[in-house]
Design a protein around this motif. Structure first.
Motif, PDB file in Angstrom:
ATOM      1  N   SER A 156       0.838  -1.201   0.000  1.00 17.01           N
ATOM      2  CA  SER A 156       0.000   0.000   0.000  1.00 17.01           C
ATOM      3  C   SER A 156       0.871   1.249   0.000  1.00 17.01           C
ATOM      4  CB  SER A 156      -0.909   0.001   1.232  1.00 17.01           C
ATOM      5  OG  SER A 156      -0.132   0.043   2.415  1.00 17.01           O
ATOM      6  N   ILE A 157       0.197   2.374  -0.194  1.00 19.32           N
ATOM      7  CA  ILE A 157       0.869   3.675  -0.172  1.00 19.32           C
ATOM      8  C   ILE A 157       0.047   4.596   0.719  1.00 19.32           C
ATOM      9  CG2 ILE A 157      -0.315   4.477  -2.244  1.00 19.32           C
ATOM     10  CD1 ILE A 157       2.299   5.921  -3.002  1.00 19.32           C
ATOM     11  N   SER A 158       0.733   5.456   1.430  1.00 15.19           N
ATOM     12  CA  SER A 158       0.025   6.341   2.355  1.00 15.19           C
ATOM     13  C   SER A 158      -0.532   7.562   1.628  1.00 15.19           C
ATOM     14  CB  SER A 158       0.966   6.795   3.480  1.00 15.19           C
ATOM     15  OG  SER A 158       1.905   7.710   2.979  1.00 15.19           O
ATOM     16  N   GLY A 159      -1.519   8.174   2.247  1.00 18.67           N
ATOM     17  CA  GLY A 159      -2.097   9.394   1.712  1.00 18.67           C
ATOM     18  C   GLY A 159      -1.081  10.526   1.663  1.00 18.67           C
ATOM     19  N   LEU A 160      -0.191  10.569   2.660  1.00 19.42           N
ATOM     20  CA  LEU A 160       0.853  11.604   2.667  1.00 19.42           C
ATOM     21  C   LEU A 160       1.801  11.454   1.477  1.00 19.42           C
ATOM     22  CD1 LEU A 160       1.753  11.885   6.451  1.00 19.42           C
ATOM     23  CD2 LEU A 160       0.629  13.586   5.014  1.00 19.42           C
ATOM     24  N   ALA A 161       2.093  10.207   1.098  1.00 18.12           N
ATOM     25  CA  ALA A 161       2.956   9.988  -0.071  1.00 18.12           C
ATOM     26  C   ALA A 161       2.259  10.467  -1.346  1.00 18.12           C
ATOM     27  CB  ALA A 161       3.329   8.516  -0.185  1.00 18.12           C
ATOM     28  N   LEU A 162       0.950  10.247  -1.437  1.00 21.24           N
ATOM     29  CA  LEU A 162       0.209  10.754  -2.596  1.00 21.24           C
ATOM     30  C   LEU A 162       0.233  12.280  -2.632  1.00 21.24           C
ATOM     31  CD1 LEU A 162      -2.912   8.411  -2.687  1.00 21.24           C
ATOM     32  CD2 LEU A 162      -1.003   8.447  -4.282  1.00 21.24           C
ATOM     33  N   LEU A 163       0.089  12.906  -1.462  1.00 20.67           N
ATOM     34  CA  LEU A 163       0.161  14.371  -1.385  1.00 20.67           C
ATOM     35  C   LEU A 163       1.517  14.875  -1.862  1.00 20.67           C
ATOM     36  CD1 LEU A 163      -1.507  14.994   2.097  1.00 20.67           C
ATOM     37  CD2 LEU A 163      -2.409  15.682  -0.115  1.00 20.67           C
ATOM     38  N   ALA A 164       2.578  14.257  -1.342  1.00 24.40           N
ATOM     39  CA  ALA A 164       3.929  14.677  -1.721  1.00 24.40           C
ATOM     40  C   ALA A 164       4.166  14.470  -3.217  1.00 24.40           C
ATOM     41  CB  ALA A 164       4.963  13.909  -0.909  1.00 24.40           C
ATOM     42  N   PHE A 165       3.680  13.351  -3.749  1.00 27.13           N
ATOM     43  CA  PHE A 165       3.843  13.071  -5.180  1.00 27.13           C
ATOM     44  C   PHE A 165       3.115  14.100  -6.031  1.00 27.13           C
ATOM     45  CE2 PHE A 165       2.845  10.371  -9.000  1.00 27.13           C
ATOM     46  CZ  PHE A 165       4.129  10.387  -9.497  1.00 27.13           C
ATOM     47  N   ALA A 166       1.942  14.536  -5.573  1.00 25.90           N
ATOM     48  CA  ALA A 166       1.185  15.546  -6.313  1.00 25.90           C
ATOM     49  C   ALA A 166       1.936  16.875  -6.340  1.00 25.90           C
ATOM     50  CB  ALA A 166      -0.196  15.725  -5.691  1.00 25.90           C
ATOM     51  N   ARG A 191      -3.719  10.491   6.497  1.00 22.41           N
ATOM     52  CA  ARG A 191      -3.200   9.450   7.379  1.00 22.41           C
ATOM     53  C   ARG A 191      -3.669   8.061   6.969  1.00 22.41           C
ATOM     54  NH1 ARG A 191      -4.377  11.022  13.318  1.00 22.41           N
ATOM     55  NH2 ARG A 191      -3.417   8.983  13.569  1.00 22.41           N
ATOM     56  N   GLY A 192      -4.429   7.972   5.894  1.00 22.46           N
ATOM     57  CA  GLY A 192      -4.939   6.690   5.419  1.00 22.46           C
ATOM     58  C   GLY A 192      -3.963   6.009   4.483  1.00 22.46           C
ATOM     59  N   ARG A 193      -4.320   4.813   4.082  1.00 19.28           N
ATOM     60  CA  ARG A 193      -3.512   4.043   3.152  1.00 19.28           C
ATOM     61  C   ARG A 193      -4.421   3.509   2.055  1.00 19.28           C
ATOM     62  NH1 ARG A 193       1.381   3.729   4.843  1.00 19.28           N
ATOM     63  NH2 ARG A 193       2.089   2.136   3.421  1.00 19.28           N
ATOM     64  N   VAL A 194      -3.871   3.351   0.884  1.00 17.12           N
ATOM     65  CA  VAL A 194      -4.620   2.763  -0.226  1.00 17.12           C
ATOM     66  C   VAL A 194      -3.774   1.615  -0.790  1.00 17.12           C
ATOM     67  CG1 VAL A 194      -3.758   4.412  -1.926  1.00 17.12           C
ATOM     68  CG2 VAL A 194      -5.871   3.208  -2.363  1.00 17.12           C
ATOM     69  N   ALA A 195      -4.434   0.486  -1.008  1.00 15.99           N
ATOM     70  CA  ALA A 195      -3.740  -0.688  -1.534  1.00 15.99           C
ATOM     71  C   ALA A 195      -3.324  -0.432  -2.983  1.00 15.99           C
ATOM     72  CB  ALA A 195      -4.644  -1.912  -1.453  1.00 15.99           C
ATOM     73  N   LEU A 196      -2.120  -0.836  -3.311  1.00 17.76           N
ATOM     74  CA  LEU A 196      -1.639  -0.678  -4.686  1.00 17.76           C
ATOM     75  C   LEU A 196      -2.517  -1.471  -5.652  1.00 17.76           C
ATOM     76  CD1 LEU A 196       2.238  -0.796  -4.228  1.00 17.76           C
ATOM     77  CD2 LEU A 196       0.753   1.186  -4.501  1.00 17.76           C
ATOM     78  N   ARG A 197      -3.057  -2.573  -5.182  1.00 20.31           N
ATOM     79  CA  ARG A 197      -3.947  -3.388  -5.999  1.00 20.31           C
ATOM     80  C   ARG A 197      -5.204  -2.609  -6.385  1.00 20.31           C
ATOM     81  NH1 ARG A 197      -5.470  -9.039  -3.469  1.00 20.31           N
ATOM     82  NH2 ARG A 197      -7.583  -9.116  -4.224  1.00 20.31           N
ATOM     83  N   ALA A 198      -5.650  -1.743  -5.501  1.00 20.77           N
ATOM     84  CA  ALA A 198      -6.835  -0.932  -5.795  1.00 20.77           C
ATOM     85  C   ALA A 198      -6.516   0.176  -6.798  1.00 20.77           C
ATOM     86  CB  ALA A 198      -7.394  -0.326  -4.512  1.00 20.77           C
ATOM     87  N   LEU A 199      -5.253   0.555  -6.899  1.00 20.50           N
ATOM     88  CA  LEU A 199      -4.856   1.605  -7.842  1.00 20.50           C
ATOM     89  C   LEU A 199      -4.586   1.070  -9.250  1.00 20.50           C
ATOM     90  CD1 LEU A 199      -2.444   3.731  -5.639  1.00 20.50           C
ATOM     91  CD2 LEU A 199      -4.795   4.255  -6.284  1.00 20.50           C
ATOM     92  N   ARG A 200      -4.577  -0.234  -9.403  1.00 20.95           N
ATOM     93  CA  ARG A 200      -4.264  -0.822 -10.702  1.00 20.95           C
ATOM     94  C   ARG A 200      -5.213  -0.371 -11.814  1.00 20.95           C
ATOM     95  NH1 ARG A 200      -4.183  -7.109 -12.480  1.00 20.95           N
ATOM     96  NH2 ARG A 200      -3.544  -6.682 -14.599  1.00 20.95           N
ATOM     97  N   PRO A 201      -6.548  -0.419 -11.638  1.00 19.26           N
ATOM     98  CA  PRO A 201      -7.427   0.044 -12.722  1.00 19.26           C
ATOM     99  C   PRO A 201      -7.198   1.518 -13.077  1.00 19.26           C
ATOM    100  CG  PRO A 201      -8.678  -1.178 -11.092  1.00 19.26           C
ATOM    101  CD  PRO A 201      -7.312  -0.974 -10.528  1.00 19.26           C
ATOM    102  N   THR A 202      -6.931   2.339 -12.072  1.00 16.67           N
ATOM    103  CA  THR A 202      -6.646   3.750 -12.327  1.00 16.67           C
ATOM    104  C   THR A 202      -5.358   3.902 -13.129  1.00 16.67           C
ATOM    105  OG1 THR A 202      -7.768   4.367 -10.288  1.00 16.67           O
ATOM    106  CG2 THR A 202      -6.246   5.979 -11.207  1.00 16.67           C
ATOM    107  N   GLY A 203      -4.350   3.130 -12.785  1.00 14.60           N
ATOM    108  CA  GLY A 203      -3.083   3.179 -13.517  1.00 14.60           C
ATOM    109  C   GLY A 203      -3.222   2.733 -14.957  1.00 14.60           C
ATOM    110  N   ILE A 204      -4.023   1.695 -15.178  1.00 14.93           N
ATOM    111  CA  ILE A 204      -4.236   1.210 -16.540  1.00 14.93           C
ATOM    112  C   ILE A 204      -4.963   2.263 -17.371  1.00 14.93           C
ATOM    113  CG2 ILE A 204      -5.498  -0.501 -17.904  1.00 14.93           C
ATOM    114  CD1 ILE A 204      -4.807  -2.532 -15.663  1.00 14.93           C
ATOM    115  N   ARG A 205      -6.011   2.871 -16.792  1.00 18.93           N
ATOM    116  CA  ARG A 205      -6.726   3.927 -17.526  1.00 18.93           C
ATOM    117  C   ARG A 205      -5.806   5.109 -17.809  1.00 18.93           C
ATOM    118  NH1 ARG A 205     -10.924   2.261 -14.101  1.00 18.93           N
ATOM    119  NH2 ARG A 205     -10.366   3.817 -12.551  1.00 18.93           N
ATOM    120  N   PHE A 206      -4.958   5.457 -16.845  1.00 19.16           N
ATOM    121  CA  PHE A 206      -4.011   6.554 -17.043  1.00 19.16           C
ATOM    122  C   PHE A 206      -3.096   6.254 -18.228  1.00 19.16           C
ATOM    123  CE2 PHE A 206       0.160   8.465 -16.312  1.00 19.16           C
ATOM    124  CZ  PHE A 206      -0.179   9.799 -16.217  1.00 19.16           C
ATOM    125  N   LEU A 207      -2.542   5.051 -18.274  1.00 17.80           N
ATOM    126  CA  LEU A 207      -1.623   4.697 -19.364  1.00 17.80           C
ATOM    127  C   LEU A 207      -2.320   4.664 -20.716  1.00 17.80           C
ATOM    128  CD1 LEU A 207       0.548   1.959 -17.643  1.00 17.80           C
ATOM    129  CD2 LEU A 207       1.188   4.312 -18.198  1.00 17.80           C
TER     130      LEU A 207
END
Length: 177
Positions: A12-22, A103-119
């Motif tokens: 998983s990845i944390s919400g803070l990491a997503l914020l920093a990446f943005a 402070r939450g976390r999101v599973a990388l597996r849950a981000l897979r469909p979003t990543g595929i659509r992005f690509l």
């Protein structure tokens, strides 16, 4: 559940990491596009504001500022490619940050469909931009406009098809332990 119970979601990845990446995506795009100092500050402040209060749309404002920087600077195909990727990624991240708390976390597996659509969308968008840039350089701008409109229609048709797919099929069945 008790306090000692743990929920295992795998990688998983944390919400803070997503914020920093943005924030890094927005400011990095501004630097890569060689934005004037004032616009770079606007992009960075809007991205930080969007990271602090995602529901107010600061990341979308940063994406808009990136588009303005692209419009005011000399046109080059690599600059358009960077802007297309950055604006799209900022849109995806801003949408994710609306539902993932810092402070939450999101599973990388849950981000897979979003990543595929992005690509898929990036592939279509980058190819269309490259084709339009090649045609515009040859002095055939009216045909480039028609081709750009066709690319937008193609992307919209692919998007509608993606939305019609069953959402449950996007996620594999959970493995019980």
């Amino acid at each position: 559940m008790t306090r000692e119970d743990r929920l295992s979601i795998g990688a998983s990845i944390s919400g803070l990491a997503l914020l920093a990446f943005a924030v890094l995506t927005a400011t990095g795009a501004g630097v890569l596009l060689d934005a004037p100092t004032g616009w770079l500050i606007v992009i960075a402040v809007a991205a930080l504001f969007g990271a602090a209060l995602p529901h107010l749309g600061g990341l979308w404002a940063a994406a808009g500022a990136i588009v303005v920087v692209l419009a005011i600077e000399p046109a080059e195909p690599w600059r358009a490619a960077v802007a297309i990727a950055a604006v799209h990624l900022l849109h995806v991240l801003a949408s994710l940050l609306l539902v993932v708390p810092p402070r939450g976390r999101v599973a990388l597996r849950a981000l897979r469909p979003t990543g595929i659509r992005f690509l898929l969308c990036q592939t279509a968008g980058q190819l269309a931009a490259l084709a339009v840039a090649g045609l515009a350089g040859a002095g055939q701008v009216p045909f480039a406009v028609i081709e750009g409109a066709a690319a937008v229609l193609l992307i919209a048709a692919v998007g509608v098809r993606m939305l019609r797919l069953r959402r449950q099929s996007a996620f594999p069945s959970a493995i019980r332990r």
